[in-house]
Design a protein around this motif. Structure first.
Motif, PDB file in Angstrom:
ATOM      1  N   PRO A  19     -12.520  54.293  -4.484  1.00 37.97           N
ATOM      2  CA  PRO A  19     -11.329  53.755  -5.152  1.00 37.97           C
ATOM      3  C   PRO A  19     -11.217  52.239  -5.084  1.00 37.97           C
ATOM      4  O   PRO A  19     -10.513  51.634  -5.899  1.00 37.97           O
ATOM      5  CB  PRO A  19     -10.183  54.431  -4.393  1.00 37.97           C
ATOM      6  CG  PRO A  19     -10.743  54.693  -3.034  1.00 37.97           C
ATOM      7  CD  PRO A  19     -12.195  55.017  -3.254  1.00 37.97           C
ATOM      8  N   ILE A  20     -11.892  51.598  -4.111  1.00 40.43           N
ATOM      9  CA  ILE A  20     -11.790  50.147  -3.942  1.00 40.43           C
ATOM     10  C   ILE A  20     -13.118  49.586  -3.457  1.00 40.43           C
ATOM     11  O   ILE A  20     -13.982  50.317  -2.968  1.00 40.43           O
ATOM     12  CB  ILE A  20     -10.699  49.756  -2.917  1.00 40.43           C
ATOM     13  CG1 ILE A  20     -11.024  50.373  -1.539  1.00 40.43           C
ATOM     14  CG2 ILE A  20      -9.314  50.151  -3.394  1.00 40.43           C
ATOM     15  CD1 ILE A  20     -10.164  49.845  -0.410  1.00 40.43           C
ATOM     16  N   ASP A  21     -13.254  48.267  -3.597  1.00 39.61           N
ATOM     17  CA  ASP A  21     -14.367  47.560  -2.970  1.00 39.61           C
ATOM     18  C   ASP A  21     -13.968  47.204  -1.546  1.00 39.61           C
ATOM     19  O   ASP A  21     -12.832  46.786  -1.296  1.00 39.61           O
ATOM     20  CB  ASP A  21     -14.700  46.268  -3.729  1.00 39.61           C
ATOM     21  CG  ASP A  21     -15.389  46.537  -5.059  1.00 39.61           C
ATOM     22  OD1 ASP A  21     -15.904  47.664  -5.247  1.00 39.61           O
ATOM     23  OD2 ASP A  21     -15.403  45.631  -5.907  1.00 39.61           O
ATOM     24  N   ASN A  75      -1.810  56.546   4.432  1.00 38.48           N
ATOM     25  CA  ASN A  75      -2.425  57.711   5.070  1.00 38.48           C
ATOM     26  C   ASN A  75      -2.171  59.020   4.319  1.00 38.48           C
ATOM     27  O   ASN A  75      -2.513  60.094   4.827  1.00 38.48           O
ATOM     28  CB  ASN A  75      -1.935  57.825   6.517  1.00 38.48           C
ATOM     29  CG  ASN A  75      -2.592  56.800   7.419  1.00 38.48           C
ATOM     30  OD1 ASN A  75      -3.700  57.001   7.897  1.00 38.48           O
ATOM     31  ND2 ASN A  75      -1.907  55.685   7.638  1.00 38.48           N
ATOM     32  N   THR A  76      -1.626  58.921   3.124  1.00 38.34           N
ATOM     33  CA  THR A  76      -1.469  60.109   2.267  1.00 38.34           C
ATOM     34  C   THR A  76      -2.107  59.826   0.908  1.00 38.34           C
ATOM     35  O   THR A  76      -3.270  60.159   0.689  1.00 38.34           O
ATOM     36  CB  THR A  76       0.010  60.486   2.114  1.00 38.34           C
ATOM     37  OG1 THR A  76       0.763  59.330   1.668  1.00 38.34           O
ATOM     38  CG2 THR A  76       0.588  60.976   3.434  1.00 38.34           C
ATOM     39  N   ASP A  77      -1.386  59.187   0.025  1.00 35.10           N
ATOM     40  CA  ASP A  77      -1.880  58.961  -1.337  1.00 35.10           C
ATOM     41  C   ASP A  77      -3.162  58.134  -1.367  1.00 35.10           C
ATOM     42  O   ASP A  77      -4.121  58.476  -2.074  1.00 35.10           O
ATOM     43  CB  ASP A  77      -0.806  58.263  -2.175  1.00 35.10           C
ATOM     44  CG  ASP A  77       0.426  59.124  -2.373  1.00 35.10           C
ATOM     45  OD1 ASP A  77       0.324  60.345  -2.138  1.00 35.10           O
ATOM     46  OD2 ASP A  77       1.483  58.591  -2.747  1.00 35.10           O
ATOM     47  N   PHE A  78      -3.192  57.043  -0.609  1.00 37.06           N
ATOM     48  CA  PHE A  78      -4.381  56.192  -0.632  1.00 37.06           C
ATOM     49  C   PHE A  78      -5.579  56.906  -0.012  1.00 37.06           C
ATOM     50  O   PHE A  78      -6.693  56.831  -0.531  1.00 37.06           O
ATOM     51  CB  PHE A  78      -4.107  54.883   0.106  1.00 37.06           C
ATOM     52  CG  PHE A  78      -5.284  53.959   0.161  1.00 37.06           C
ATOM     53  CD1 PHE A  78      -5.743  53.312  -0.981  1.00 37.06           C
ATOM     54  CD2 PHE A  78      -5.955  53.735   1.349  1.00 37.06           C
ATOM     55  CE1 PHE A  78      -6.834  52.468  -0.942  1.00 37.06           C
ATOM     56  CE2 PHE A  78      -7.050  52.896   1.411  1.00 37.06           C
ATOM     57  CZ  PHE A  78      -7.500  52.260   0.255  1.00 37.06           C
ATOM     58  N   LEU A  79      -5.366  57.615   1.075  1.00 37.58           N
ATOM     59  CA  LEU A  79      -6.452  58.350   1.718  1.00 37.58           C
ATOM     60  C   LEU A  79      -7.024  59.409   0.774  1.00 37.58           C
ATOM     61  O   LEU A  79      -8.248  59.573   0.670  1.00 37.58           O
ATOM     62  CB  LEU A  79      -5.939  58.998   3.005  1.00 37.58           C
ATOM     63  CG  LEU A  79      -6.962  59.782   3.836  1.00 37.58           C
ATOM     64  CD1 LEU A  79      -8.076  58.862   4.326  1.00 37.58           C
ATOM     65  CD2 LEU A  79      -6.277  60.455   5.020  1.00 37.58           C
ATOM     66  N   ASP A  83     -11.239  60.969  -2.060  1.00 41.53           N
ATOM     67  CA  ASP A  83     -11.807  62.226  -2.529  1.00 41.53           C
ATOM     68  C   ASP A  83     -11.745  62.317  -4.052  1.00 41.53           C
ATOM     69  O   ASP A  83     -12.659  62.830  -4.694  1.00 41.53           O
ATOM     70  CB  ASP A  83     -11.060  63.412  -1.902  1.00 41.53           C
ATOM     71  CG  ASP A  83     -11.256  63.468  -0.392  1.00 41.53           C
ATOM     72  OD1 ASP A  83     -12.346  63.082   0.085  1.00 41.53           O
ATOM     73  OD2 ASP A  83     -10.318  63.886   0.307  1.00 41.53           O
ATOM     74  N   GLN A  84     -10.685  61.803  -4.617  1.00 39.54           N
ATOM     75  CA  GLN A  84     -10.528  61.849  -6.076  1.00 39.54           C
ATOM     76  C   GLN A  84     -11.546  60.967  -6.778  1.00 39.54           C
ATOM     77  O   GLN A  84     -12.030  61.290  -7.862  1.00 39.54           O
ATOM     78  CB  GLN A  84      -9.104  61.433  -6.446  1.00 39.54           C
ATOM     79  CG  GLN A  84      -8.028  62.373  -5.902  1.00 39.54           C
ATOM     80  CD  GLN A  84      -6.636  61.793  -5.986  1.00 39.54           C
ATOM     81  OE1 GLN A  84      -6.436  60.654  -6.410  1.00 39.54           O
ATOM     82  NE2 GLN A  84      -5.634  62.575  -5.572  1.00 39.54           N
ATOM     83  N   ALA A  85     -11.902  59.839  -6.149  1.00 43.96           N
ATOM     84  CA  ALA A  85     -12.839  58.904  -6.764  1.00 43.96           C
ATOM     85  C   ALA A  85     -14.281  59.389  -6.662  1.00 43.96           C
ATOM     86  O   ALA A  85     -15.155  58.950  -7.412  1.00 43.96           O
ATOM     87  CB  ALA A  85     -12.719  57.535  -6.097  1.00 43.96           C
ATOM     88  N   GLU A  86     -14.567  60.294  -5.728  1.00 43.16           N
ATOM     89  CA  GLU A  86     -15.903  60.856  -5.536  1.00 43.16           C
ATOM     90  C   GLU A  86     -16.954  59.763  -5.324  1.00 43.16           C
ATOM     91  O   GLU A  86     -18.061  59.817  -5.855  1.00 43.16           O
ATOM     92  CB  GLU A  86     -16.294  61.751  -6.719  1.00 43.16           C
ATOM     93  CG  GLU A  86     -15.369  62.960  -6.883  1.00 43.16           C
ATOM     94  CD  GLU A  86     -15.825  63.891  -7.984  1.00 43.16           C
ATOM     95  OE1 GLU A  86     -16.734  63.521  -8.740  1.00 43.16           O
ATOM     96  OE2 GLU A  86     -15.252  64.994  -8.076  1.00 43.16           O
TER      97      GLU A  86
END
Length: 232
Positions: A19-21, A75-79, A83-86
């Motif tokens: 999701p990020i660099d 620790n919820t949405d960002f974490l 997994d969503q970004a694979e």
């Protein structure tokens, strides 16, 4: 593309984690590597506004990370975004760690808390800033509370200086920090690969290293010869 393990990449290396660099800050002997978002991912308040509607109670110390809404979000949405970004790092690769909530003067502050995702402490910022690993033209939060004001948390200015701001007032940048397993393999472009000193030395046998040291001693070479200024 080149395959390389995180542990073999030099501190300062930037790679896409999904999701990020992220930027590598340090490798540890226990098989962990500390990473930080290369840039701020968003602007956020450190804590919720102190006055809430019933039946919720206001936060007594807005600069207390334990009760920060930012902590909950990371620790919820960002974490879950990993997994969503694979990407190469999944939420399971991110390790629970101790984060020191001592105040900026070295007092006990709020003790120690365990999280997967957090922010750098002021002590960590000073350490890695001295290594030129954290320069960023932006304002961003640290996890460290101000010693004298329960509503002030520490932050980094765009010029690299430190300050304190109202936790529920200041809308500063967020640079998540977290530890991952050092053995994760990444697929990188060749120009992204800069090996760490330990990885470079691993290519040589102990005998070769000793022979090189002895050769340099015989030639009178000393550390820093090539970097000394000629004053006189």
């Amino acid at each position: 593309m080149v395959n390389a393990k995180i542990k073999d990449l030099a501190p300062g290396t930037v790679f896409n984690a999904g999701p990020i660099d992220v930027r590598i800050l340090e490798h540890f002997a226990n098989g962990r590597t500390l990473l930080i978002a290369d840039t701020c991912i968003a602007d956020r308040h450190f804590a919720d506004q102190p006055f809430k509607t019933r039946p919720e109670k206001p936060v007594p110390n807005p600069n207390d990370w334990r009760f920060s809404n930012l902590r909950k979000e990371l620790n919820t949405d960002f974490l879950e975004a990993f997994d969503q970004a694979e990407g190469p790092i999944r939420s399971a690769h991110i390790l629970t760690a101790d984060w020191d909530l001592a105040d900026h003067e070295g007092g006990a502050g709020y003790g120690v808390i365990q999280d997967k995702i957090a922010l750098l402490t002021e002590a960590m910022f000073r350490k890695y800033s001295e290594q030129d690993l954290l320069a960023l033209d932006d304002w961003w939060w640290l996890i460290t509370p101000n010693a004298a004001r329960s509503y002030h948390a520490r932050f980094v200015r765009a010029d690299g200086g430190l300050g304190s701001g109202g936790a529920y007032i200041g809308l500063f940048g967020v640079r998540p920090a977290f530890y991952v397993e050092s053995g994760i393999t990444l697929s990188l472009e060749p120009d992204q690969v800069e090996l760490s000193d330990s990885a470079l030395l691993a290519e040589f046998t102990s005998k070769q290293l000793v022979e090189e040291v002895l050769r340099r001693i015989a030639e009178g070479q000393e550390d820093g010869d090539d970097n000394e200024d000629e004053i006189w």
